[in-house]
Design an enzyme around this catalytic site. Structure first.
Site, PDB file in Angstrom:
ATOM      1  N   GLY A   4       6.639   4.632   8.295  1.00 24.81           N
ATOM      2  CA  GLY A   4       5.848   5.854   8.353  1.00 24.81           C
ATOM      3  C   GLY A   4       6.039   6.520   9.695  1.00 24.81           C
ATOM      4  N   SER A   5       5.050   7.301  10.096  1.00 31.18           N
ATOM      5  CA  SER A   5       5.175   8.066  11.339  1.00 31.18           C
ATOM      6  C   SER A   5       5.015   7.161  12.559  1.00 31.18           C
ATOM      7  CB  SER A   5       4.124   9.161  11.360  1.00 31.18           C
ATOM      8  OG  SER A   5       2.842   8.566  11.328  1.00 31.18           O
ATOM      9  N   THR A   6       5.544   7.612  13.678  1.00 28.44           N
ATOM     10  CA  THR A   6       5.437   6.822  14.902  1.00 28.44           C
ATOM     11  C   THR A   6       3.977   6.708  15.338  1.00 28.44           C
ATOM     12  OG1 THR A   6       7.676   7.356  15.554  1.00 28.44           O
ATOM     13  CG2 THR A   6       6.181   6.733  17.321  1.00 28.44           C
TER      14      THR A   6
ATOM     15  N   LYS B 234       0.866  -1.198   0.000  1.00 26.73           N
ATOM     16  CA  LYS B 234       0.000   0.000   0.000  1.00 26.73           C
ATOM     17  C   LYS B 234       0.894   1.236   0.000  1.00 26.73           C
ATOM     18  CE  LYS B 234      -2.074   2.906   2.233  1.00 26.73           C
ATOM     19  NZ  LYS B 234      -1.852   4.331   1.846  1.00 26.73           N
TER      20      LYS B 234
ATOM     21  N   CYS C 253      13.514  10.407   7.258  1.00 23.88           N
ATOM     22  CA  CYS C 253      13.315   9.913   8.629  1.00 23.88           C
ATOM     23  C   CYS C 253      14.586  10.085   9.445  1.00 23.88           C
ATOM     24  CB  CYS C 253      12.881   8.460   8.597  1.00 23.88           C
ATOM     25  SG  CYS C 253      13.961   7.442   7.606  1.00 23.88           S
TER      26      CYS C 253
ATOM     27  N   VAL D 130       1.206   6.583  13.509  1.00 19.56           N
ATOM     28  CA  VAL D 130       0.503   5.548  12.733  1.00 19.56           C
ATOM     29  C   VAL D 130       1.128   4.175  13.008  1.00 19.56           C
ATOM     30  CG1 VAL D 130      -0.132   4.758  10.419  1.00 19.56           C
ATOM     31  CG2 VAL D 130      -0.274   7.180  10.979  1.00 19.56           C
ATOM     32  N   GLY D 131       2.441   4.146  13.227  1.00 22.00           N
ATOM     33  CA  GLY D 131       3.112   2.879  13.556  1.00 22.00           C
ATOM     34  C   GLY D 131       2.499   2.218  14.783  1.00 22.00           C
TER      35      GLY D 131
ATOM     36  N   GLU E  55       9.462   0.814  10.762  1.00 19.67           N
ATOM     37  CA  GLU E  55      10.520   1.816  10.541  1.00 19.67           C
ATOM     38  C   GLU E  55       9.836   3.160  10.690  1.00 19.67           C
ATOM     39  OE1 GLU E  55      13.596   1.248  10.219  1.00 19.67           O
ATOM     40  OE2 GLU E  55      13.739  -0.835   9.566  1.00 19.67           O
TER      41      GLU E  55
ATOM     42  N   GLU F 217       8.997  15.422  15.297  1.00 22.99           N
ATOM     43  CA  GLU F 217       9.550  15.371  13.943  1.00 22.99           C
ATOM     44  C   GLU F 217       8.816  16.373  13.063  1.00 22.99           C
ATOM     45  OE1 GLU F 217       8.679  11.738  11.830  1.00 22.99           O
ATOM     46  OE2 GLU F 217      10.725  11.677  11.066  1.00 22.99           O
TER      47      GLU F 217
HETATM   48  P1  NAD Z   1       2.228   8.241   7.768  1.00 20.46           P
HETATM   49  O1  NAD Z   1       2.461   7.453   8.989  1.00 20.46           O
HETATM   50  O2  NAD Z   1       1.223   9.323   7.803  1.00 20.46           O
HETATM   51  O3  NAD Z   1       1.795   7.287   6.569  1.00 20.46           O
HETATM   52  C1  NAD Z   1       2.566   6.187   6.178  1.00 20.46           C
HETATM   53  C2  NAD Z   1       1.690   5.190   5.483  1.00 20.46           C
HETATM   54  O4  NAD Z   1       0.742   4.682   6.425  1.00 20.46           O
HETATM   55  C3  NAD Z   1       0.876   5.750   4.324  1.00 20.46           C
HETATM   56  O5  NAD Z   1       0.834   4.784   3.291  1.00 20.46           O
HETATM   57  C4  NAD Z   1      -0.503   5.932   4.931  1.00 20.46           C
HETATM   58  O6  NAD Z   1      -1.558   5.854   4.001  1.00 20.46           O
HETATM   59  C5  NAD Z   1      -0.556   4.735   5.876  1.00 20.46           C
HETATM   60  N1  NAD Z   1      -1.524   4.863   6.973  1.00 20.46           N
HETATM   61  C6  NAD Z   1      -2.024   5.996   7.531  1.00 20.46           C
HETATM   62  N2  NAD Z   1      -2.919   5.684   8.502  1.00 20.46           N
HETATM   63  C7  NAD Z   1      -2.970   4.324   8.562  1.00 20.46           C
HETATM   64  C8  NAD Z   1      -3.691   3.400   9.368  1.00 20.46           C
HETATM   65  N3  NAD Z   1      -4.547   3.811  10.298  1.00 20.46           N
HETATM   66  N4  NAD Z   1      -3.482   2.091   9.170  1.00 20.46           N
HETATM   67  C9  NAD Z   1      -2.591   1.654   8.246  1.00 20.46           C
HETATM   68  N5  NAD Z   1      -1.905   2.478   7.434  1.00 20.46           N
HETATM   69  C10 NAD Z   1      -2.079   3.808   7.594  1.00 20.46           C
HETATM   70  O7  NAD Z   1       3.668   8.755   7.357  1.00 20.46           O
HETATM   71  P2  NAD Z   1       4.034   9.700   6.152  1.00 20.46           P
HETATM   72  O8  NAD Z   1       3.620  11.082   6.545  1.00 20.46           O
HETATM   73  O9  NAD Z   1       3.562   9.125   4.864  1.00 20.46           O
HETATM   74  O10 NAD Z   1       5.637   9.554   6.131  1.00 20.46           O
HETATM   75  C11 NAD Z   1       6.457  10.261   6.921  1.00 20.46           C
HETATM   76  C12 NAD Z   1       6.906   9.425   8.114  1.00 20.46           C
HETATM   77  O11 NAD Z   1       7.579   8.249   7.686  1.00 20.46           O
HETATM   78  C13 NAD Z   1       7.896  10.171   8.959  1.00 20.46           C
HETATM   79  O12 NAD Z   1       7.579  10.015  10.312  1.00 20.46           O
HETATM   80  C14 NAD Z   1       9.213   9.488   8.638  1.00 20.46           C
HETATM   81  O13 NAD Z   1      10.173   9.603   9.645  1.00 20.46           O
HETATM   82  C15 NAD Z   1       8.776   8.098   8.425  1.00 20.46           C
HETATM   83  N6  NAD Z   1       9.778   7.342   7.660  1.00 20.46           N
HETATM   84  C16 NAD Z   1      10.562   6.421   8.314  1.00 20.46           C
HETATM   85  C17 NAD Z   1      11.539   5.713   7.635  1.00 20.46           C
HETATM   86  C18 NAD Z   1      12.416   4.734   8.343  1.00 20.46           C
HETATM   87  O14 NAD Z   1      13.049   3.922   7.674  1.00 20.46           O
HETATM   88  N7  NAD Z   1      12.477   4.741   9.656  1.00 20.46           N
HETATM   89  C19 NAD Z   1      11.707   5.912   6.263  1.00 20.46           C
HETATM   90  C20 NAD Z   1      10.899   6.845   5.626  1.00 20.46           C
HETATM   91  C21 NAD Z   1       9.930   7.540   6.344  1.00 20.46           C
END
Ligand code: NAD
Length: 505
Positions: A251-253, A199, A307, A255-256, A273, A408
């Site tokens: 993604g973000s912490t 996704k 990130c 949402v993680g 991650e 962040e």
């Molecule tokens: P985000 O968490 O908003 O979204 C990431 C993904 O999660 C998207 O595909 C989004 O559609 C999906 N998502 C959102 N809500 C969800 C839910 N409830 N259930 C399942 N999936 C959901 O992050 P973003 O704004 O797209 O990306 C930026 C973040 O990613 C930053 O915090 C950055 O640090 C992090 N990041 C981390 C790494 C790493 O390797 N540690 C690498 C790149 C980005």
């Protein structure tokens, strides 16, 4: 073509024209879901727009996947796993992974331009992403045959320990490195013998869809499935799906944490991650111009949307004035503008939402007495007024517990702290919830190693930054994540251990 003597309107039109032409050439025709080896419409027939952040014009209309589509994709992935993919030998998978790398390289120019249009990153950086994406597949192709296993004999007991793929995995990725994050996920999952449902982020779905089109010729149907859509509508049902055996999320912490809760419903294994707020520690012995170059790259690469960005600078008092002067000059010299131009150092952020979010942090920082040594707003240039731009920004004078320092921002914003006492500085450097990365700049090997060990983070650069190499594991401490990518360990995150205990008696 407009020149610098032309009016702002002419130059703006020039940008619009360049982006229209590029979009006509590279935006993929097929922007529906990719399930079971076919591009297919979503059950609800809905779409959403993906925007070019340089012009804020619509680039393409993309399928809006929801739960019914996720279910279809998971089913297709299981069918591919059971009927075909699980029969493939490591050698077959090695060949296919190598072919994927070849096909990415053969289409590198198109993929880079597409990424720049959808994300806003400078074209020079998009090319690096594409090369690194191909490299991921080559790296995992190289190690896929090392599938050892162990045996143990003891009296009449003959034990075998083997690794098996999970079957079907869910992979959810962010918008900052769309193609690269797709490759970080797909390469190890396929190498370990899984089928996947990917996704992409709703802001940047196009390179994953184009990659799906390219893989169509290379990978058996259903092994890779792509469901585009929003987090709550497609990501949520995917990460709580009972037939998904592994969830890998970047993604973000915030949402993680939600994804981890979703996976807990079925006790599904998770790797995460997540975000970062990484310190860069500068000692008093540095060569100032070299330090300035490293610090600039650490924070402003990919418009600060990394990130691992080095977003908190701890500079020794003895060199602080010189380093800060150097940074202000470096910022002055940065080319901010159309990311399709070769000379551009800093492009737009990915969306207007991300611009607003960054500006809110900057306003709060100013209210709290932060001094802006550079930047602090949108650029004052009419040509950039349509795009999602934020100035490269340097702030001094904030308390370390301020939200702009603790959270962040994910933009081109660097916060500066001067230090004299090592212990006090290191306490602050570690005083955040994150622990993804860190940088140390000094030629003193002992100091460098001490600081590298003292920073609580999963990846430390000494006298470099952002330099990632397959084989060196990447991942976070604390709230920056669980698990490691980019290395042989990653294969184990996509496999489960089986013990077979045979009685010979
Ligand atoms: P985000 O968490 O908003 O979204 C990431 C993904 O999660 C998207 O595909 C989004 O559609 C999906 N998502 C959102 N809500 C969800 C839910 N409830 N259930 C399942 N999936 C959901 O992050 P973003 O704004 O797209 O990306 C930026 C973040 O990613 C930053 O915090 C950055 O640090 C992090 N990041 C981390 C790494 C790493 O390797 N540690 C690498 C790149 C980005």
């Amino acid at each position: 073509m407009a020149s610098h003597s032309d009016s702002a309107e002419d130059r703006r039109n020039d940008v619009m024209e360049r982006h229209r032409e590029a979009a006509d050439a590279v935006v993929p025709e097929r922007t529906s879901l990719y399930i079971g080896g076919e591009f297919t419409e979503p059950a609800g027939g809905e779409t959403f727009a993906t925007i070019d952040p340089t012009t804020t014009q619509e680039l393409a209309s993309v399928a809006r996947g929801r739960e019914a589509d996720v279910n279809r994709a998971v089913e297709a992935a299981w069918e591919a796993f059971e009927t075909e993919w699980s029969e493939h030998s490591p050698g077959d998978r090695q060949r296919i992974l190598t072919e994927i790398a070849d096909v990415i390289e053969a289409n590198a120019d198109e993929l880079a331009r597409l990424e720049t249009l959808d994300n806003g990153k400078p074209i020079t950086e998009a090319r690096i992403d594409v090369d690194s994406a191909a490299e991921q597949f080559r790296y995992f192709a190289g190690i896929v045959r090392e599938n050892g296993g162990e045996t143990m004999t003891e009296g009449s007991r003959y034990g075998q320990v083997i690794s098996e793929p999970y079957g079907v995995v869910a992979q959810v990725i962010p918008w900052n490195f769309p193609l690269l994050m797709a490759s970080w996920k797909l390469a190890p999952a396929l190498a370990a013998g899984n089928c996947t449902v990917l996704k992409p982020a709703e802001q940047t779905p196009l390179s994953a869809l184009r990659l799906a089109g390219l893989l169509d010729e290379v990978v058996p149907d259903g092994v890779v499935n792509v469901v585009t859509g929003f987090g709550e509508e497609a990501g949520d049902p995917l990460t709580r799906h009972p037939d998904v055996r592994k969830v890998a999320f970047t993604g973000s912490t915030a949402v993680g944490k939600q994804v981890m809760t979703n996976a807990a419903e079925n006790v599904t294994d998770v790797t995460l991650e997540l975000g970062g707020k990484s310190p860069v520690v500068v000692f008093s012995d540095v060569d100032v111009p070299k330090a300035v170059q490293l610090i600039t790259a650490a924070i402003f690469y990919n418009t600060g949307e990394c990130c691992e960005a080095g977003s908190r600078l701890f500079v020794h008092e003895d060199v602080a004035d010189d380093v800060l002067d150097g940074l202000v000059n470096a910022i002055d010299e940065m080319e901010i503008g159309d990311p399709l131009r070769e000379a551009t150092d800093l492009g737009p952020k990915v969306s207007t939402e991300q611009v607003d979010r960054t500006l809110e942090y900057l306003e709060a920082a100013q209210d709290a007495g932060g001094r802006f040594l550079a930047g602090g707003d949108r650029p004052d240039d009419e040509v950039l007024s349509e795009g999602c731009y934020v100035e490269p920004t340097l702030i001094e004078g904030l308390e370390h517990d301020h939200a702009a320092v603790q959270e962040e921002i994910f933009g081109p914003v660097l916060e500066v702290f001067r230090w004299t006492d090592y212990e006090t500085m290191m306490e602050l450097a570690n005083d955040v919830d994150y622990g993804l990365a860190g940088g140390v700049i000094t030629d003193d090997v002992t100091q460098a190693n001490r600081a590298a060990r003292d920073i609580e983070a999963g990846y430390i650069w000494i006298n470099s930054y952002h330099d990632l190499a397959p084989g060196l594991p990447f991942g976070g401490y604390k709230q920056s994540g669980i698990g490691r990518e980019l290395s042989a360990d990653t294969l184990d995150h996509y496999r489960q251990t089986k013990t077979i205990n045979l009685s010979l008696g």
